[in-house]
Every structure is written in structure tokens, then in C-alpha cells.
Design an enzyme around this catalytic site. Sequence first.
Site, PDB file in Angstrom:
ATOM      1  N   ASP A 103      -7.319  11.991  -5.553  1.00  0.00           N
ATOM      2  CA  ASP A 103      -7.171  12.268  -6.976  1.00  0.00           C
ATOM      3  C   ASP A 103      -6.717  11.075  -7.797  1.00  0.00           C
ATOM      4  O   ASP A 103      -6.133  11.225  -8.868  1.00  0.00           O
ATOM      5  CB  ASP A 103      -6.172  13.417  -7.147  1.00  0.00           C
ATOM      6  N   GLU A 122     -10.750  15.722   0.732  1.00  0.00           N
ATOM      7  CA  GLU A 122      -9.538  16.380   0.199  1.00  0.00           C
ATOM      8  C   GLU A 122      -9.856  17.051  -1.145  1.00  0.00           C
ATOM      9  O   GLU A 122      -9.182  16.856  -2.161  1.00  0.00           O
ATOM     10  CB  GLU A 122      -8.377  15.390   0.042  1.00  0.00           C
ATOM     11  N   GLU A 168      -3.473  13.107 -11.976  1.00  0.00           N
ATOM     12  CA  GLU A 168      -4.213  13.439 -10.741  1.00  0.00           C
ATOM     13  C   GLU A 168      -4.964  14.765 -10.830  1.00  0.00           C
ATOM     14  O   GLU A 168      -6.068  14.894 -10.293  1.00  0.00           O
ATOM     15  CB  GLU A 168      -3.261  13.437  -9.542  1.00  0.00           C
ATOM     16  N   ARG A 220       3.891   9.169 -11.951  1.00  0.00           N
ATOM     17  CA  ARG A 220       3.821   8.729 -13.340  1.00  0.00           C
ATOM     18  C   ARG A 220       4.503   9.704 -14.309  1.00  0.00           C
ATOM     19  O   ARG A 220       5.125   9.287 -15.280  1.00  0.00           O
ATOM     20  CB  ARG A 220       2.332   8.609 -13.700  1.00  0.00           C
ATOM     21  N   HIS A 264       8.279   1.586  -4.342  1.00  0.00           N
ATOM     22  CA  HIS A 264       6.911   1.326  -4.834  1.00  0.00           C
ATOM     23  C   HIS A 264       6.955   0.117  -5.774  1.00  0.00           C
ATOM     24  O   HIS A 264       7.897  -0.016  -6.560  1.00  0.00           O
ATOM     25  CB  HIS A 264       6.455   2.590  -5.582  1.00  0.00           C
TER      26      HIS A 264
HETATM   27  C1  UD1 Z   1      -1.526   5.390  -7.966  1.00  0.00           C
HETATM   28  C2  UD1 Z   1      -2.229   6.718  -8.256  1.00  0.00           C
HETATM   29  C3  UD1 Z   1      -1.423   7.891  -7.737  1.00  0.00           C
HETATM   30  C4  UD1 Z   1      -1.061   7.701  -6.271  1.00  0.00           C
HETATM   31  C5  UD1 Z   1      -0.388   6.352  -6.096  1.00  0.00           C
HETATM   32  C6  UD1 Z   1      -0.139   6.118  -4.635  1.00  0.00           C
HETATM   33  C7  UD1 Z   1      -3.539   6.851 -10.319  1.00  0.00           C
HETATM   34  C8  UD1 Z   1      -3.505   7.078 -11.771  1.00  0.00           C
HETATM   35  N1  UD1 Z   1      -2.356   6.867  -9.698  1.00  0.00           N
HETATM   36  O1  UD1 Z   1      -0.320   5.375  -8.722  1.00  0.00           O
HETATM   37  O2  UD1 Z   1      -2.186   9.077  -7.868  1.00  0.00           O
HETATM   38  O3  UD1 Z   1      -0.180   8.717  -5.894  1.00  0.00           O
HETATM   39  O4  UD1 Z   1      -1.244   5.324  -6.583  1.00  0.00           O
HETATM   40  O5  UD1 Z   1       0.823   5.135  -4.430  1.00  0.00           O
HETATM   41  O6  UD1 Z   1      -4.582   6.624  -9.770  1.00  0.00           O
HETATM   42  N2  UD1 Z   1       1.386  -2.374  -7.810  1.00  0.00           N
HETATM   43  C9  UD1 Z   1       1.514  -3.586  -7.175  1.00  0.00           C
HETATM   44  N3  UD1 Z   1       0.958  -3.722  -5.924  1.00  0.00           N
HETATM   45  C10 UD1 Z   1       0.311  -2.711  -5.292  1.00  0.00           C
HETATM   46  C11 UD1 Z   1       0.212  -1.482  -5.956  1.00  0.00           C
HETATM   47  C12 UD1 Z   1       0.742  -1.326  -7.222  1.00  0.00           C
HETATM   48  O7  UD1 Z   1       2.090  -4.514  -7.689  1.00  0.00           O
HETATM   49  O8  UD1 Z   1      -0.163  -2.890  -4.162  1.00  0.00           O
HETATM   50  C13 UD1 Z   1       1.982  -2.228  -9.177  1.00  0.00           C
HETATM   51  C14 UD1 Z   1       1.148  -2.943 -10.245  1.00  0.00           C
HETATM   52  O9  UD1 Z   1       2.007  -3.433 -11.233  1.00  0.00           O
HETATM   53  C15 UD1 Z   1       0.285  -1.796 -10.788  1.00  0.00           C
HETATM   54  C16 UD1 Z   1       1.293  -0.672 -10.756  1.00  0.00           C
HETATM   55  O10 UD1 Z   1       2.011  -0.838  -9.528  1.00  0.00           O
HETATM   56  O11 UD1 Z   1      -0.216  -2.071 -12.078  1.00  0.00           O
HETATM   57  C17 UD1 Z   1       0.727   0.722 -10.862  1.00  0.00           C
HETATM   58  O12 UD1 Z   1      -0.355   0.931  -9.947  1.00  0.00           O
HETATM   59  P1  UD1 Z   1      -1.356   2.164 -10.218  1.00  0.00           P
HETATM   60  O13 UD1 Z   1      -2.360   2.234  -9.117  1.00  0.00           O
HETATM   61  O14 UD1 Z   1      -1.901   2.116 -11.615  1.00  0.00           O
HETATM   62  O15 UD1 Z   1      -0.412   3.417 -10.198  1.00  0.00           O
HETATM   63  P2  UD1 Z   1       0.464   4.047  -9.049  1.00  0.00           P
HETATM   64  O16 UD1 Z   1       1.723   4.508  -9.702  1.00  0.00           O
HETATM   65  O17 UD1 Z   1       0.523   3.161  -7.898  1.00  0.00           O
HETATM   66  N1  UDP Z   2       3.512   5.447   2.955  1.00  0.00           N
HETATM   67  C1  UDP Z   2       3.613   4.253   3.652  1.00  0.00           C
HETATM   68  N2  UDP Z   2       4.601   3.370   3.324  1.00  0.00           N
HETATM   69  C2  UDP Z   2       5.527   3.626   2.363  1.00  0.00           C
HETATM   70  C3  UDP Z   2       5.413   4.861   1.658  1.00  0.00           C
HETATM   71  C4  UDP Z   2       4.391   5.734   1.966  1.00  0.00           C
HETATM   72  O1  UDP Z   2       2.820   3.995   4.557  1.00  0.00           O
HETATM   73  O2  UDP Z   2       6.406   2.787   2.131  1.00  0.00           O
HETATM   74  C5  UDP Z   2       2.390   6.357   3.282  1.00  0.00           C
HETATM   75  C6  UDP Z   2       2.748   7.795   3.541  1.00  0.00           C
HETATM   76  O3  UDP Z   2       2.972   8.013   4.930  1.00  0.00           O
HETATM   77  C7  UDP Z   2       1.511   8.554   3.065  1.00  0.00           C
HETATM   78  C8  UDP Z   2       1.004   7.671   1.950  1.00  0.00           C
HETATM   79  O4  UDP Z   2       1.573   6.393   2.138  1.00  0.00           O
HETATM   80  O5  UDP Z   2       0.486   8.596   4.049  1.00  0.00           O
HETATM   81  C9  UDP Z   2       1.410   8.282   0.651  1.00  0.00           C
HETATM   82  O6  UDP Z   2       1.232   7.364  -0.343  1.00  0.00           O
HETATM   83  P1  UDP Z   2       1.848   7.546  -1.767  1.00  0.00           P
HETATM   84  O7  UDP Z   2       3.133   8.278  -1.695  1.00  0.00           O
HETATM   85  O8  UDP Z   2       1.846   6.185  -2.369  1.00  0.00           O
HETATM   86  O9  UDP Z   2       0.738   8.404  -2.515  1.00  0.00           O
HETATM   87  P2  UDP Z   2       0.454   9.943  -2.709  1.00  0.00           P
HETATM   88  O10 UDP Z   2       0.281  10.569  -1.380  1.00  0.00           O
HETATM   89  O11 UDP Z   2       1.602  10.500  -3.482  1.00  0.00           O
HETATM   90  O12 UDP Z   2      -0.782   9.971  -3.537  1.00  0.00           O
END
Ligand code: UD1
Ligand code: UDP
Length: 374
Positions: free
Chosen positions: A99, A121, A135, A209, A240
Site C-alpha cells: 500500500d 497482499e 495507505e 505519517r 526510521h
Molecule cells: C513509506 C510508506 C509507508 C510504509 C513505510 C515503510 C508511503 C506514502 N509511505 O513511508 O506506507 O509503511 O514507507 O517504512 O508510501 N528515508 C531515508 N532513507 C530511506 C528511507 C527513507 O532517508 O532509506 C527518509 C527520506 O528523508 C524520505 C523520508 O524518509 O524522504 C520518507 O520516506 P517515504 O518513503 O516518503 O515515507 P515513509 O514514512 O518511509
Molecule cells: N524491519 C526491519 N528493520 C527495522 C524495522 C523493521 O527489518 O529496523 C522490518 C520488519 O520486520 C517488517 C518491515 O521491516 O518486515 C516493516 O517495515 P515498516 O515498519 O517500515 O513498514 P510497514 O510494515 O509499516 O509498512
Amino acid sequence: MTRKKIVCVIGTRPEAVKVAPVILELRRYPEPFDVHVLVTAQHRQMLDQMLAVFGIQPDTDLDIMRPNQTLRDVTCRVLHGMDEYIAAQKPDVVLAQGDTTTVMATSVACFYGHAAFGHIEAGLRTGDCWAPYPEEFNRRVAGLVAKYHFAPTRGSAMNLLREGMNPDAIYVTGNTVVDALRYVLGRTTPPPKPVPAGAPYILMTCHRREIFGHGVREVFQTVRDFAARHPDMFIWYPVHPNPNVQVPAREILGGMSNVLLTGPLDYVEFLHAMNGAYLLLSDSGGVQEEAPALKKPVLVLRDVTERPEGVEAGTCLLVGPHRERIESALERLLADRTLYERMASTPNPYGDGNASRRIAEILSGNGSEWLLRA
Ligand code: UD1
Ligand code: UDP
């Protein structure tokens, strides 16, 4: 025989976890599929960290991540990149999971480009497009476009049926997260942990978010106060990288001796960290599915969940980002061993570890027994 060209699209950390076993299965399935891996790299470091665990190298990398990106940024970049890819490569099936905005924009690109879209999924719903945001919207859009709905549970398949989706396109496969978990735990031993040997700890994640701002601060302040009251209990929080989480986490939780703030863990480290934890405090989707397989109670930092099976089974308890509910649940789970054992000992409702195999069978044309109505 012409090989079916299948492109597996991955944007973020959880997609890597849940698509990786499908890629591995498609590659070893007897019918020759021509499997391509495309990463949008909506996440960069966290995605690369996960792909390395599964030994997967992308064939195409759109490399779209920017610091603090907006939903519009991600949507536009993925749509543009996927549109060009589909026009040039003409895949037979495009697969994506879950999602995220990567999934939603990929499905839209498939719709515009008349490419068959398979949704892994499929069918998870809260019924509220604002929770989780964005999502719930993303997965509904993906559902509208899908030619194949790979629902993880019967309940999620029924959601699709109720929305009027074609019953001949709805399959119940189980969740590929169980495949991933078994793959990793079956091949690895626990890596070193930052928690002192033998000390009990709570493992935490928090990144949604819709709770940025006030909700995140309330969660962190509650955890800070809990840690101060329980100096012998450690809180391990792999933070994160999103600045909306990083900044308040360091400000509110930094400097406490029993709160361990680390970078994101790779999947091997995280699964073993879950396995060793007393309980989990998390707003993650994937963690709600992994915890029942590992027999760990989860306090879910959300008011609603699209994964009711874990709540109904009793492993997951919704506490929202609310101080009183978090505090009360934490204290009860520390004091009440019977409650703890009840939450920890439920069966896993998310599958038997063969979801990827079923998806490969369905894509090969042999999977009619997994149809919802079979
Ligand atoms: C995204 C997904 C969310 C999912 C999550 C898993 C959307 C809208 N959100 O949220 O559904 O649960 O991923 O973790 O698709 N960043 C880094 N390095 C990384 C990843 C992220 O620096 O490897 C930072 C960057 O500043 C980036 C910000 O995190 O711009 C947000 O990343 P983004 O993918 O937009 O949103 P998430 O909150 O990670
Ligand atoms: N996860 C990981 N390292 C971390 C935190 C989460 O490997 O430091 C794994 C976790 O086991 C799960 C997935 O990442 O499989 C979940 O990711 P996240 O919470 O970012 O996204 P969501 O499931 O909420 O979309």
C-alpha cells in the site's frame, strides 16, 4: 515456448521483505518465467539493506528518493518512471505488494499502459481513507487496477468481493511475510545486540505519517516516562530515517541510559531482535504479522488496523498513540503473566510460509485451487 515476462516492483523496506520470497520462488519455479526486478527506490538505504539480505540485485533502478519527500513527489516520479518502463519493456505482468505510494503509482501506470497488474497482499482495509494515510487510498487504487488479487487471508479476500471485484481474480495465498521470516530465520543465527546480555527489552518502531507531530511526541514522551519508572527494562528503538521521526526521537528519548536509539536494522538483525524481545511496541504493518509467528505480544500504536486477524487472535492490542492506553497496557503486560502468556501463545493467522509458491502457481496458470471460491 515464450517465457512470461514478469516485473517485480519494489519501493520501500516492507515491500523488499514481502516481494523477495516471490522473486526467489519465481526464479526457481519449473515454468520458466523471465523475472525482472525494478526498484523505484522510494527508500534508498533501507531498501538496499533489505535487498542485500535476500541477495537480490535490481535490473532497473529509478532511484527516486529525496530527503523529506512529499507524497506528490513520490507519485510523480514513480508514475513517470513506470510509464516509460512499461512502454519500453512491455511486461506480461507487473507485480507489486502492499500500500505504499510506489504501489499505487505503479498500478496507475499499468492502467494507463494496459499492462496486467498483480497485487500482492490485496484486500486489506480499514474503511477509512485517512487511516492509515495515505495507505488505505493507495491499496484501494491498486485493487481497482489489479488483474490478480493475491489476498493474504480469507477476510481480506472477502473485502474485495464486497467491493465488487471479479471473483475469478481473487486468490487466497497467505502472506509472503511468513515465507520471508522463515527463509531468514532458517539461515541465520542471532547477531550481537546493543542490549546488555540477559536484560529484558521492549522493541519499538514508529513511523506512520498520520501521527507525525503531536502523536509522535506523545508516544515518545510516554516511552520516556515508562523508561524512567523501569530502569531495569530496556527500550530498543531502531529509528526510521524520516526527519519527522528522527528529530523528536533524539530530542525526547536521547540520553536515557535504558533507551537504545539505533539506526534501522537489516531484516536478519530485526527478526532476531523481535525474537529476543519481551514485547513489541509498534505502528508497523509488517510487525503485526510477524509477531504472531514469533509468539510476541504487540501493542499497536494505531487506532485502527487493516490487519484485524492479529487483534482477533489476541496477539495484537490497539493502543493508539495515546499515553493512557500505552501506559496501562505496558504496566499490565509487565505485571500480569497470565495476560502475557495469553497474548503470546495464539496461532499465526497469516499463513504457512507457502504464499510465494502459490503466487507462482497462479501466474503459471495452475493455481485455480487458490481461488477464493474454489
Ligand atoms: C513509506 C510508506 C509507508 C510504509 C513505510 C515503510 C508511503 C506514502 N509511505 O513511508 O506506507 O509503511 O514507507 O517504512 O508510501 N528515508 C531515508 N532513507 C530511506 C528511507 C527513507 O532517508 O532509506 C527518509 C527520506 O528523508 C524520505 C523520508 O524518509 O524522504 C520518507 O520516506 P517515504 O518513503 O516518503 O515515507 P515513509 O514514512 O518511509
Ligand atoms: N524491519 C526491519 N528493520 C527495522 C524495522 C523493521 O527489518 O529496523 C522490518 C520488519 O520486520 C517488517 C518491515 O521491516 O518486515 C516493516 O517495515 P515498516 O515498519 O517500515 O513498514 P510497514 O510494515 O509499516 O509498512
